[in-house]
Design an enzyme around this catalytic site. Structure first.
Site, PDB file in Angstrom:
ATOM      1  N   SER A   1      -4.180  15.548  -5.130  1.00  0.00           N
ATOM      2  CA  SER A   1      -4.952  15.048  -6.277  1.00  0.00           C
ATOM      3  C   SER A   1      -5.836  16.207  -6.725  1.00  0.00           C
ATOM      4  CB  SER A   1      -5.826  13.882  -5.809  1.00  0.00           C
ATOM      5  OG  SER A   1      -6.854  13.620  -6.737  1.00  0.00           O
TER       6      SER A   1
ATOM      7  N   TYR B   1     -11.504   9.266   0.060  1.00  0.00           N
ATOM      8  CA  TYR B   1     -10.364   9.813  -0.690  1.00  0.00           C
ATOM      9  C   TYR B   1     -10.456  11.333  -0.778  1.00  0.00           C
ATOM     10  CZ  TYR B   1      -6.906   9.947  -4.527  1.00  0.00           C
ATOM     11  OH  TYR B   1      -5.801  10.192  -5.318  1.00  0.00           O
TER      12      TYR B   1
HETATM   13  P1  NAD Z   1       0.205   3.151  -6.830  1.00  0.00           P
HETATM   14  O1  NAD Z   1      -0.794   2.151  -6.353  1.00  0.00           O
HETATM   15  O2  NAD Z   1       0.924   2.931  -8.104  1.00  0.00           O
HETATM   16  O3  NAD Z   1       1.304   3.400  -5.707  1.00  0.00           O
HETATM   17  C1  NAD Z   1       0.969   3.506  -4.357  1.00  0.00           C
HETATM   18  C2  NAD Z   1       2.219   3.330  -3.537  1.00  0.00           C
HETATM   19  O4  NAD Z   1       1.845   3.398  -2.152  1.00  0.00           O
HETATM   20  C3  NAD Z   1       2.872   1.952  -3.726  1.00  0.00           C
HETATM   21  O5  NAD Z   1       4.274   2.093  -3.616  1.00  0.00           O
HETATM   22  C4  NAD Z   1       2.325   1.156  -2.559  1.00  0.00           C
HETATM   23  O6  NAD Z   1       3.139   0.054  -2.169  1.00  0.00           O
HETATM   24  C5  NAD Z   1       2.316   2.230  -1.482  1.00  0.00           C
HETATM   25  N1  NAD Z   1       1.462   1.924  -0.357  1.00  0.00           N
HETATM   26  C6  NAD Z   1       0.151   1.574  -0.357  1.00  0.00           C
HETATM   27  N2  NAD Z   1      -0.241   1.328   0.909  1.00  0.00           N
HETATM   28  C7  NAD Z   1       0.829   1.545   1.708  1.00  0.00           C
HETATM   29  C8  NAD Z   1       1.055   1.479   3.106  1.00  0.00           C
HETATM   30  N3  NAD Z   1       0.096   1.111   3.950  1.00  0.00           N
HETATM   31  N4  NAD Z   1       2.283   1.775   3.577  1.00  0.00           N
HETATM   32  C9  NAD Z   1       3.290   2.120   2.722  1.00  0.00           C
HETATM   33  N5  NAD Z   1       3.129   2.219   1.398  1.00  0.00           N
HETATM   34  C10 NAD Z   1       1.921   1.926   0.896  1.00  0.00           C
HETATM   35  O7  NAD Z   1      -0.600   4.517  -6.834  1.00  0.00           O
HETATM   36  P2  NAD Z   1      -0.335   5.936  -7.544  1.00  0.00           P
HETATM   37  O8  NAD Z   1      -1.387   6.131  -8.543  1.00  0.00           O
HETATM   38  O9  NAD Z   1       1.077   6.078  -7.936  1.00  0.00           O
HETATM   39  O10 NAD Z   1      -0.687   6.899  -6.322  1.00  0.00           O
HETATM   40  C11 NAD Z   1       0.306   7.559  -5.574  1.00  0.00           C
HETATM   41  C12 NAD Z   1      -0.286   8.811  -4.977  1.00  0.00           C
HETATM   42  O11 NAD Z   1      -0.767   9.645  -6.028  1.00  0.00           O
HETATM   43  C13 NAD Z   1      -1.471   8.563  -4.054  1.00  0.00           C
HETATM   44  O12 NAD Z   1      -1.401   9.447  -2.950  1.00  0.00           O
HETATM   45  C14 NAD Z   1      -2.659   8.903  -4.929  1.00  0.00           C
HETATM   46  O13 NAD Z   1      -3.755   9.299  -4.178  1.00  0.00           O
HETATM   47  C15 NAD Z   1      -2.086  10.029  -5.756  1.00  0.00           C
HETATM   48  N6  NAD Z   1      -2.776  10.306  -7.012  1.00  0.00           N
HETATM   49  C16 NAD Z   1      -2.854   9.371  -7.996  1.00  0.00           C
HETATM   50  C17 NAD Z   1      -3.490   9.696  -9.174  1.00  0.00           C
HETATM   51  C18 NAD Z   1      -3.599   8.734 -10.314  1.00  0.00           C
HETATM   52  O14 NAD Z   1      -4.348   9.009 -11.246  1.00  0.00           O
HETATM   53  N7  NAD Z   1      -2.871   7.631 -10.314  1.00  0.00           N
HETATM   54  C19 NAD Z   1      -4.051  10.962  -9.347  1.00  0.00           C
HETATM   55  C20 NAD Z   1      -3.961  11.891  -8.335  1.00  0.00           C
HETATM   56  C21 NAD Z   1      -3.314  11.549  -7.167  1.00  0.00           C
END
Ligand code: NAD
Length: 274
Positions: free
Chosen positions: A156, A169
């Site tokens: 991130s 985080y």
């Molecule tokens: P999201 O909530 O859409 O997806 C998260 C995924 O992780 C889902 O498939 C969920 O089922 C799974 N998950 C959650 N807990 C779990 C567990 N205990 N075991 C197995 N799977 C689990 O979120 P996202 O925004 O797509 O985030 C995905 C990654 O991207 C994360 O690591 C997040 O920190 C990172 N990220 C997101 C953003 C953003 O703006 N959305 C920005 C930077 C980084």
């Protein structure tokens, strides 16, 4: 759940044909975007994450039909080291050695330190930092022995800079960046690369869910949170798309990226340029 049906879609002849990928947290958001992009480039994919069984079956069927690659699913809970090891073992049994590991599963919680819930701290560290270690530990020996491997972590912008109210985080993502460097050094001579993608704000369920928390801690409306908190640090003033992150993951997984290792790649609309 395995769907190994193939089609004559020519996209299967892509840069990653014959590769076997595991993408954690890929039932939604960025992980699903990365899984789609890897499959479109020809890699077989194991999806992982939570969700309704019917929706997950639909995802598998769509992905297999659109790309023609083998697609399967593991419901492993990333808080549980033994389930992570089993996910990798089952992926290898079903589809062969894992060539590409994407550690993407992640959760978020927004609260001041003095009232940060302890169980949220533990879960964020477990899913966002410990799980990548356990998954890497399970694939690393095999990748090194075969002389080829790609480990891609979803970090991130918060792997590089901090924001208030995101102690767990930011700590987990900075830790992931440290882990990335160590894995890169240990795999460097055996053709195994490890890098961390650092997206800015991407419009996904994770961001949607934190808007309510942000409204509370900043005492702002939803629109104000989007404008003044989420998109304020992102100079482009637009959300990053999952397709943009997926395209970078495909490049990192390709042979052309063999010299890129131990580093962070920002996809953040200029956030950390400030
Ligand atoms: P999201 O909530 O859409 O997806 C998260 C995924 O992780 C889902 O498939 C969920 O089922 C799974 N998950 C959650 N807990 C779990 C567990 N205990 N075991 C197995 N799977 C689990 O979120 P996202 O925004 O797509 O985030 C995905 C990654 O991207 C994360 O690591 C997040 O920190 C990172 N990220 C997101 C953003 C953003 O703006 N959305 C920005 C930077 C980084």
């Amino acid at each position: 759940m395995t769907n190994t049906s193939s089609s004559s879609n020519p996209s299967v002849l892509g840069a990653l044909a014959g590769r076997n990928a595991v993408v954690t947290g890929s039932t939604s958001g960025i992980g699903l975007g990365i899984a789609r992009a890897l499959a479109a480039a020809g890699a077989a994919v194991t999806l992982n994450g939570f969700g309704e069984p019917a929706e997950i079956s639909g995802l598998l069927a769509d992905l297999a039909e659109q790309t023609g690659v083998a697609v399967r699913y593991s419901g492993a809970d990333m808080r549980r080291p033994e389930q992570i090891a089993a996910m990798i073992a089952e992926a290898e049994m079903a589809l062969g050695p894992v060539d590409i590991l994407v550690n993407n599963a992640g959760i978020q919680h927004v609260a001041p330190i003095e009232s940060f819930p302890l169980d949220r701290w533990d879960d964020i560290i477990a899913i966002n930092l410990n799980a990548p270690f356990h998954a890497i530990r399970a694939v690393f020996g095999g990748m090194k022995a075969r002389g080829w491997g790609r480990i891609i972590n979803t970090g991130s912008a918060h792997a590089l800079v901090a924001s208030p109210f995101k102690s767990a985080y930011v700590a987990a993502k900075h830790g992931l960046m440290g882990l990335t460097k160590v894995v890169a050094l240990e795999g460097a001579e055996q053709g195994v690369t490890c890098n961390t993608l650092c997206p800015g704000y991407v419009w996904t369920p994770l961001v949607e869910q934190q808007i309510a928390d942000q409204c509370k801690v900043h005492n702002k409306s939803r629109d104000e949170v989007i404008r003044d908190i989420l998109l304020a640090p992102q100079p482009t003033r637009r959300f990053v798309t999952v397709e943009e992150v997926g395209a970078l993951a495909v490049f990192l997984a390709s042979d052309a990226a063999r010299s890129i290792t131990g580093t962070s790649l920002s996809v953040d609309g200029g956030w950390v340029a400030r």
